[in-house]
Design an enzyme around this catalytic site. Structure first.
Site, mmCIF file in Angstrom:
data_model
loop_
_atom_site.group_PDB
_atom_site.id
_atom_site.type_symbol
_atom_site.label_atom_id
_atom_site.label_comp_id
_atom_site.label_asym_id
_atom_site.label_seq_id
_atom_site.Cartn_x
_atom_site.Cartn_y
_atom_site.Cartn_z
ATOM 1 N N ARG A 26 52.941 64.658 25.901
ATOM 2 C CA ARG A 26 53.164 64.611 24.452
ATOM 3 C C ARG A 26 53.393 66.007 23.877
ATOM 4 O O ARG A 26 54.247 66.208 23.010
ATOM 5 C CB ARG A 26 51.974 63.914 23.773
ATOM 6 C CG ARG A 26 51.908 62.410 24.089
ATOM 7 C CD ARG A 26 50.519 61.829 23.854
ATOM 8 N NE ARG A 26 50.505 60.375 23.969
ATOM 9 C CZ ARG A 26 50.460 59.696 25.113
ATOM 10 N NH1 ARG A 26 50.438 60.363 26.257
ATOM 11 N NH2 ARG A 26 50.440 58.378 25.117
ATOM 12 N N GLY A 79 56.651 56.919 34.487
ATOM 13 C CA GLY A 79 56.945 55.972 33.416
ATOM 14 C C GLY A 79 56.874 56.626 32.052
ATOM 15 O O GLY A 79 57.627 56.272 31.139
ATOM 16 N N ARG A 108 59.362 48.685 37.050
ATOM 17 C CA ARG A 108 58.404 48.589 35.941
ATOM 18 C C ARG A 108 59.089 48.103 34.671
ATOM 19 O O ARG A 108 60.275 48.390 34.431
ATOM 20 C CB ARG A 108 57.713 49.943 35.728
ATOM 21 C CG ARG A 108 56.855 50.332 36.938
ATOM 22 C CD ARG A 108 56.278 51.715 36.833
ATOM 23 N NE ARG A 108 55.235 51.798 35.807
ATOM 24 C CZ ARG A 108 54.484 52.875 35.616
ATOM 25 N NH1 ARG A 108 54.675 53.961 36.371
ATOM 26 N NH2 ARG A 108 53.557 52.887 34.680
ATOM 27 N N ASP A 141 43.837 52.680 34.366
ATOM 28 C CA ASP A 141 43.867 53.659 35.450
ATOM 29 C C ASP A 141 42.509 53.839 36.114
ATOM 30 O O ASP A 141 42.417 54.396 37.211
ATOM 31 C CB ASP A 141 44.366 55.011 34.929
ATOM 32 C CG ASP A 141 45.865 55.020 34.669
ATOM 33 O OD1 ASP A 141 46.546 54.125 35.198
ATOM 34 O OD2 ASP A 141 46.342 55.900 33.941
ATOM 35 N N ARG A 180 48.482 47.773 42.020
ATOM 36 C CA ARG A 180 47.158 48.376 42.234
ATOM 37 C C ARG A 180 46.047 47.352 42.407
ATOM 38 O O ARG A 180 45.017 47.671 43.014
ATOM 39 C CB ARG A 180 46.814 49.331 41.089
ATOM 40 C CG ARG A 180 47.464 50.673 41.254
ATOM 41 C CD ARG A 180 46.931 51.718 40.321
ATOM 42 N NE ARG A 180 47.814 52.872 40.358
ATOM 43 C CZ ARG A 180 48.046 53.662 39.326
ATOM 44 N NH1 ARG A 180 47.459 53.428 38.170
ATOM 45 N NH2 ARG A 180 48.852 54.691 39.458
ATOM 46 N N ARG A 200 46.593 57.235 42.617
ATOM 47 C CA ARG A 200 45.236 56.822 42.244
ATOM 48 C C ARG A 200 44.552 56.053 43.378
ATOM 49 O O ARG A 200 43.339 56.151 43.553
ATOM 50 C CB ARG A 200 45.265 56.000 40.965
ATOM 51 C CG ARG A 200 45.877 56.794 39.810
ATOM 52 C CD ARG A 200 45.267 56.486 38.476
ATOM 53 N NE ARG A 200 45.959 57.221 37.420
ATOM 54 C CZ ARG A 200 45.639 58.464 37.040
ATOM 55 N NH1 ARG A 200 44.625 59.083 37.620
ATOM 56 N NH2 ARG A 200 46.314 59.074 36.092
ATOM 57 N N LYS A 209 51.554 63.544 42.073
ATOM 58 C CA LYS A 209 52.050 62.866 40.869
ATOM 59 C C LYS A 209 51.167 63.155 39.662
ATOM 60 O O LYS A 209 51.655 63.250 38.532
ATOM 61 C CB LYS A 209 52.139 61.359 41.122
ATOM 62 C CG LYS A 209 52.606 60.558 39.913
ATOM 63 C CD LYS A 209 52.828 59.106 40.262
ATOM 64 C CE LYS A 209 53.092 58.278 39.013
ATOM 65 N NZ LYS A 209 54.301 58.713 38.295
#
Length: 769
Positions: free
Chosen positions: A356, A420, A448, A648, A679, A722, A748
């Site tokens: 952001r 994404g 996605r 997440d 996931r 993750r 990542k």
């Protein structure tokens, strides 16, 4: 005690020990001056210095119609003087106050200086006021009723005064044993008056009067005030003298003389509480500033200094003293660290904020300076795409879109990799700027969801095509998308909303984003609004259970606002789990407390699992918070976890749940099907290999806790950063070896994750192939 008036009322406040001895005489003395007199007797003991007692006295003063021209008389020791003074300071915003101390402790200390206070469950004297007594009646005859234990409370305060008196005269008098008590009282009052006059509001040098008191107040609290104040102060003085010598602030002669004087007066200097409990109790000290306390130390006999010592240092120091019980059971106290764990690490910068900040800085015509060593692949993707966009856009002219485009004919090639955020944030911005661009996607990013966002952009003038290879090309048929209403029903991703919130302020008219039903991960949209606000962009919003509405004025201009990025709670969650599942505590630093990041929920979740956690924010820097996490061998299951606000966290939550007693159910996590891996499926598969009792549901996981993970793992972690980090943490609790192939996928989001694991010493059962 006569005053220059013939009418009025004095309310005597005393306690149950003093009342039978002196109350009638005091009433008679006051009434002989032509004044009305009433009294209120409270139970003796430090427990009476409370909100409950304070309220009862206030109500009694109101009942007898005490006015501002009347007064309060404290007849008793320090406890009575403190609470009576607080009543006098606050009743009708302050009325006259008089002190008649009946203990040596009150005579030499608490009756002088104008402090008043009550205790709370978090510490001593945490609520109070400055309210000077009109006069203090010092009469040594009133001390005759004191028993030896209470009298020693007073002598400890006298020894404290001798340690800070700015000369060795008073100390030498006490060493000789040849002194007059009235003379000693006068000497102590003179020393205290000096410090009070120099610093009436206790913001600097007056802190000297707290010599020995930081430890003393902690011991009083831990003993439920069964240890008398002066006896606790004596222990505090002895500890302070030892600390001052050990840290090089005073000589061994100074230390030994102080210890010898305390022993001469017969004080028990042993401390029978665990060091961690003492450190926790000290955290409530009113001299605390952030994670440190102003500690008064010895430099010579009669001389002292103020040192700033962190709570972590205090905990470590306490543990080294043989007279203090060294047990380090993890007993927490609100806002306090225990010992500083030897394993400590800084959280990486927040990926969510960096995306952001990079975009907002570009739209303001500036470039965000970043540390390349800490940049994840996702952040690099956004940063490089933004650089390409800014080369074709005069962002300083964004108030006029038609003149802001340097070159609109070239097709920009924007490599999103697997990010994404890069795709969903920048697609609306490119549409608003009227640029032609092709977004290159790799991995599962091609699969996605994007259609809801694409549909809304197309309705407002964008021309978007998706190639067979999965790349997305955009052009604007009328230069730019148009302002207006952008409508979603249950959007698949909050990132759609963030992208529009960045783009719509650039348009030449006002827009509305309307979301029916649920907005998943709304905390991340709030984060976007926070960044937009820093850059001068105004957005109004309102929401109910059925609808969210964002009103976005057009023709706005981004104004650069540099800021330090928050630490990342998403990645920190894996570090915190290391402390919970490992054999030693861990401290994670540089985390924002509080935070708008939804993944801060890891703290609540770990505590619900039964993990002991201590959080302490930095009072000067919101991003400087630290978290201590302690190993837990008795994890308990959580019946139901709604993961919609923090998807997440699901892999690491599932790992912790695999060892928790009972059944943990994780639901509302269906969006995880579309991440770098599915996931839900990959978490389930990995944990089954490790020996967990786990199964998938349509939107979550069901985990039945087991005693230990007896399996092993070898594989590439589905190429999902993750999942790979979760597997790495699992090596702490897995009986079998954990081997990870192609672990570079962690880049990542956390490129130096495995370096941190090694640095912390948590890689014994982990192999990278």
């Amino acid at each position: 005690m006569c005053k220059e008036q013939t009418r009025g009322t004095e309310l005597i406040i005393t306690d149950a020990n003093v009342a039978p001895l002196y109350l009638n005489e005091a009433i008679s003395s006051i009434e002989s001056c032509g004044l009305a007199c009433d009294s209120y007797t409270i139970p003796s003991g430090e427990e009476s210095k409370s909100f409950e007692t304070y309220i009862k006295i206030i109500e009694y003063a109101s009942l007898i119609s005490l006015t501002r021209t009347d007064g309060i008389v404290a007849l008793g020791g320090g406890m009575v003087g403190d609470i009576a003074g607080f009543v006098a300071a606050t009743y009708m915003r302050g009325i006259n106050f008089y002190q008649v101390p009946t203990t040596l402790l009150a005579a030499v200390d608490s009756s002088v200086g104008g402090k008043s206070a009550i205790n709370t469950c978090f510490g001593k004297n945490l609520v109070g006021a400055f309210h000077k007594a009109k006069f203090v009646l010092q009469d040594t005859a009133l001390l005759a009723s004191e028993d030896d234990y209470v009298l020693m409370d007073g002598y400890a305060e006298i020894i404290k005064t001798a340690c800070i008196s700015r000369s060795d005269d008073l100390f030498e008098k006490l060493e000789s044993g040849n002194f007059d008590i009235q003379e000693i009282i006068d000497d102590c009052v003179a020393v205290k008056t000096y410090y009070v006059e120099k610093d009436e509001n206790d913001s600097g040098i007056r802190h000297m009067l707290n010599y020995g008191h930081t430890l003393a107040h902690a011991l009083e609290k831990l003993s439920s005030y069964e240890i008398g104040h002066g006896h606790a102060v004596a222990k505090g003085i002895a500890f302070t003298a030892s600390l001052s010598y050990d840290l090089g602030w005073c000589s061994i002669e100074c230390r030994d003389r102080i210890h010898a004087l305390l022993e001469k007066f017969g004080y028990d200097l042993s401390i029978d509480f665990p060091a961690c409990d003492i450190a926790n109790a000290m955290a409530g000290d009113k001299k605390r500033a952030g994670d440190a306390i102003k500690f008064i130390v010895s430099s010579d006999i009669g001389q002292s200094k103020i040192k700033l010592i962190t709570l972590a240092q205090i905990g470590e120091i306490l543990a080294t003293y043989s007279e203090i019980c060294p047990e380090s059971a993890a007993i927490s106290h609100r806002g306090a660290p225990l010992f500083a764990p030897t394993r400590s690490v800084s959280a990486p910068p927040s990926k969510s904020y960096l995306h952001r900040e990079i975009i907002a800085a570009m739209l303001s015509g500036s470039d965000l300076c970043l540390d390349a060593k800490e940049l994840s692949d996702d952040i690099i993707a956004t940063y490089e795409a933004v650089k390409i966009i800014s080369n074709h856009t005069n962002c300083s002219a964004l108030g006029n879109l038609e003149s802001s485009i340097v070159s609109s004919d070239d097709k920009l090639i924007l490599e999103c990799k697997e990010s994404g955020s890069t795709l969903r944030f920048l697609l609306p911005i490119v549409a608003a700027l009227g640029l032609n661009a092709e977004f290159k996607l790799t991995g599962r990013l091609r699969e996605r969801p994007m259609q809801q966002l694409i549909s809304q952009l197309e309705r407002h003038g964008a021309s978007i095509t998706i190639s067979d290879s999965g790349s997305i090309s955009i052009s604007a048929s009328s230069s730019h998308i148009t302002p207006g209403e952008y409508n979603f029903a249950n959007p698949e991703s909050s990132q759609y909303i963030t992208g529009l919130l960045f783009a719509l302020p650039l348009l030449n008219g006002d827009s509305v984003i309307r979301i029916l039903n649920n907005l998943e991960s709304s905390a991340y949209v709030m984060m976007t609004l926070d960044v937009l606000g820093k850059y001068g962009i105004k957005v109004d919003y309102a929401h109910t259970n059925k609808e969210w509405v964002f009103n976005v004025p057009g023709n706005q201009k981004y104004i650069y606002s540099a800021s330090t990025p928050d630490g990342d709670w998403s990645n920190a969650a894996f570090l915190l789990a290391l402390g919970a599942l490992g054999n030693s505590p861990i401290r994670v630093r540089n985390l924002p407390l509080p935070s708008m990041q939804g993944d801060m929920n890891i703290l609540d979740l770990l505590e619900d699992f039964g993990v002991t956690i201590n959080c302490y924010p930095d009072i000067l820097d919101v991003n400087g918070g630290s978290i201590d996490v302690f190993p837990c061998r008795n994890l308990r299951a959580i019946n139901s976890i709604n993961a919609s606000g923090f998807p997440d966290l699901v892999p690491i939550i599932a790992l912790v749940a695999s060892l928790a007693n009972g059944t943990t159910v994780i639901n509302h996590a269906e969006r995880l099907r579309y991440k770098e891996s599915d996931r839900l499926a990959s978490t389930c598969s990995v944990l089954r290999n490790l020996g967990a009792n786990i199964e998938e549901t349509k939107d979550g996981l069901i985990i039945e806790g087991v005693d230990t993970l007896r399996g092993s793992y070898e594989g590439n972690g589905y190429g999902d950063h993750r999942i790979i980090m979760m597997i790495a943490v699992s090596s702490l609790i897995s009986d079998g070896i954990v081997r990870i192939h192609e672990a570079s996928a962690v880049a990542k989001s956390y490129p130096n994750f495995f370096e941190v694991i090694k640095l912390l010493g948590f890689d014994d059962n982990l192999e990278l192939v």
